[in-house]
Every structure is written in C-alpha cells, then in structure tokens.
Enzyme design. Structure first.
Site, mmCIF file in Angstrom:
data_model
loop_
_atom_site.group_PDB
_atom_site.id
_atom_site.type_symbol
_atom_site.label_atom_id
_atom_site.label_comp_id
_atom_site.label_asym_id
_atom_site.label_seq_id
_atom_site.Cartn_x
_atom_site.Cartn_y
_atom_site.Cartn_z
ATOM 1 N N CYS A 121 0.829 -1.202 0.000
ATOM 2 C CA CYS A 121 0.000 0.000 0.000
ATOM 3 C C CYS A 121 0.869 1.259 0.000
ATOM 4 C CB CYS A 121 -0.974 -0.047 1.182
ATOM 5 S SG CYS A 121 -2.652 0.452 0.722
ATOM 6 N N HIS A 164 -3.709 -5.192 0.228
ATOM 7 C CA HIS A 164 -3.510 -5.728 1.578
ATOM 8 C C HIS A 164 -3.515 -7.254 1.592
ATOM 9 C CE1 HIS A 164 -3.846 -2.002 4.057
ATOM 10 N NE2 HIS A 164 -4.449 -1.568 2.951
ATOM 11 N N GLU A 199 -2.650 -9.144 3.976
ATOM 12 C CA GLU A 199 -2.928 -9.716 5.298
ATOM 13 C C GLU A 199 -4.387 -10.110 5.451
ATOM 14 O OE1 GLU A 199 -4.549 -5.786 5.603
ATOM 15 O OE2 GLU A 199 -2.602 -6.434 4.844
#
Length: 380
Positions: A264, A354, A356
């Site tokens: 990001c 992202h 995660e």
C-alpha cells in the site's frame, strides 16, 4: 475536529460535501461535528477492520453495503488500538447486533470513541456522486442546533485537502516493539510502521519471522541495528509525495541489497525510491473485492484495497532505475492502475493492496511466502 455527546437515533444530522451537495439523515454514533475526505468502501463485511485501519485517518468512510453493524463489535478483530476514521456514513444500521462474538453494538462503539456518523441517507446516490465528481472534503453535523447550510459549507471548504497531507507519523507507533515468531524463529524483519495493521506482523510471525516494528521516524541506522534479514514498509495514510523520510530510508535499504517488501503506502514509497511519480486517484480503491492480476504468473486475485494515491509507472515496459531494472508486477483489472512493482536485479517488491486479508479474501497470502523466499535466497 470531532466533538461529541451521547446521541439518539432520531437526532437530526446533515452531511455536506465541498461542492454543495447535501444529505439529511439521523445521527449515528457520536453527536457533534466532524470533517475529512469523503470516500466509499465497497466491502460488505469487515467494517470493524475498516474502522480501525490507520490508513483511513482523516477520512469519512461511506459504506456502499446498505446494512452495517449486524455482527456488532468484538474484541478480537480491531486492527489497531482505536477507530481511525474521521466519520462514518451508513444507510441502514442494525437495530440489534447478532453474533456469538459480539460484545457491544457498533453504534455504542462509535459513540464511546467519539466518532461522529450519519445514517438513513441514500448512500447509493452519495457513492455515485463521489464516483462522478471524485473524493472530496466533507463535514457531518448533528444535533438539535444545526447551523445553516451556508455556514456548514464554508466550514467544510476550510478543511485541508488530502493532497499534500503528511500523516504517517500521526498514526504510527511512537516506540519500537517486537512481535515474536510463532514456533521456530527463522528470520528477523524490520517493519517500518507508516500505519501498520495488527494482522500484518501476525502473518509474518506465522511464517517464523520475528518482526521488529519501528516508528515512521526510524532512520536507516535504526533499521540496520535490528540486523534484519528483510525490511518491510507498511500501509499508511496521506500523500506519498510528502514522504521524503521513508523514501530516503528505503533507498538506503535498496543500496545495501537487503530483501524488501512494501504494501500500500509502502508500494508508493518504493515507486518514489525508484524515481517514479505518484498521483491522486479520482475516487480511489477501497473495499475487499478488487480484481488484480499478478503479471508474473497470470493469476487473477480478488484483493482488499484502501488507497487514494497510485504510482505512475509504465505498464508495458521494463524501466531502468538507480537500483537496476524494475517492472510493474500487478495491475488492477478495473482501471489499469499500478498495483505492484518488482526489481529484477535486487530482492525488492511491493503491492498496492492488503495481503494480510483483514478483512478480505486470502488470495494474496502468497506474497508473504514470496518475501520469505527472497530472504531464503539472500541467506543462501
């Protein structure tokens, strides 16, 4: 700026955009006044992770999903210690939350943390307006003594714009801390916190990585003092054009040749470190259903996004940089925005989204394994 008192669902509220468009509804969460940049998120779930994502600092988030708050708020899913959004906009908030992990309602949590919101407005019309006109400054005003629309609009137009905002140090940790490896420790990573989410170091810890999370103000000397096998640059808020300090630290890492991974904001920092420019998107990518192609494999992933800026790099050619050849590794299939970069002559890569997956799909989890492979290759 946010002021708040305990409110009720029948309390009147007004949302005012900087171009003069106005929406009237009811207070949701705290009652008072708040300002920020109006953006919309297309995720149908994961509102708790969205609210606590530091990348949303100074943004008023409009949820495109009509029903929000159905599962309440729990103590396990926050991505940081507080709610970071400047304001919250929903159409139909849940009257009663229903989930076995729920501890309180979303309305109560917003009120407890002083987050001013608005409900009962046509969020579809607001989203279409933002798509057509672009993200813009906004104010939410609630209470029984609302000022006139001219006064509210004048106040909104005095709010600083997101372009030119340097925000990462405002949300990052002030003190370094360590997230230990789960199981056998295999590697040490220095993670520069520009607005990191809690799940990110956890995903690395699951892979045997001891993560040293450092403040956004950390120097190259601070990074190398950890004796890292790899260096990570996190997500975060603000305009990457202002992030001169993280860019200089990343260039020092690239010079040394330590394996590097950015996500990001970290992707935008890598872009700048390589000599590319950045620019503000019209309305950005926010949500957990964005299609991205990994051009190194041809695989298409459904991914989680939260970014209003992007890297300006050529899509279809290899670029020469001060650190060797670089190419665009990932691209958004909706609008061809650069979603990833990789160096061909040094162990460094980044993505604009992202991996995660908090909240979001797990299609991109392999990127943490790719980082591990870089560190294994460097060690070999």
């Amino acid at each position: 700026m946010t002021t708040s008192t305990r409110g009720a669902s029948r309390t009147p509220a007004v949302l005012v955009l900087e171009d003069g468009r106005t929406f009237r509804g009811r207070a949701y969460g705290a009652v008072g006044v708040t300002f920020g940049e109006a953006v919309f998120s297309t995720g149908m779930t994961g509102y708790q992770e969205t609210l606590t994502d530091p990348s949303y600092h100074r943004q008023v988030v409009v949820m495109t999903a009509p029903h929000v708050g159905n599962t309440g708020v729990n103590d396990e899913d926050p991505e940081s210690k507080r709610i970071w959004v400047a304001g919250y906009v929903v159409r139909d908030p849940a009257r009663v939350p229903s989930n076995w992990r729920s501890r309180r309602s979303l309305d109560d949590e917003l009120r407890h943390q002083g987050v001013v919101g608005i409900s009962g407005i046509d969020t579809r019309a607001l989203t279409r307006h933002l798509r057509e006109r672009g993200a813009m400054r906004v104010g939410i005003f609630s209470g029984n003594a609302l000022p006139d629309e001219g006064t509210m609009l004048a106040e909104v137009r005095q709010v600083p714009e997101m372009k030119g905002a340097d925000l990462s140090a405002e949300v990052a940790t002030k003190e370094a801390y360590v997230v230990p490896a789960i199981g056998e420790k295999k590697f040490t990573v220095a993670a520069v916190d520009l607005g990191i989410k809690g799940m990110t170091p956890h995903r690395m810890a699951e892979r045997g990585i001891e993560v040293h999370v450092l403040p956004a103000t950390a120097t190259a000397e601070d990074v190398f003092a950890v004796e890292p096998d790899g260096v990570f640059f996190s997500n975060g808020p603000g305009d990457p054009a202002t992030a001169d300090h993280p860019v200089s630290v990343m260039r020092a890492v690239l010079e040394r040749g330590t394996p590097l991974f950015g996500i990001c904001f970290g992707n935008q920092i890598l872009g700048r470190a390589l000599g590319f420019g950045t620019y503000k998107l019209k309305y950005g990518h926010r949500g957990i259903n964005q299609p991205v192609q990994d051009r190194t494999t041809g695989k298409v992933e459904v991914t989680a996004h939260n970014h209003g800026f992007a890297v300006d790099a050529p899509l279809d050619q290899v670029s020469e940089t001060p650190y060797g050849r670089a190419e665009v590794s990932h691209v958004c299939l909706n609008d061809n925005v650069v979603e990833g970069l990789q160096l061909l002559d040094r162990p460094a890569f980044s993505v604009q989204y992202h991996p995660e997956a908090a909240a979001g799909p797990h299609d991109a989890a392999y990127l943490f394994d790719r980082f591990v492979s870089l560190m294994e290759g460097q060690r070999a």
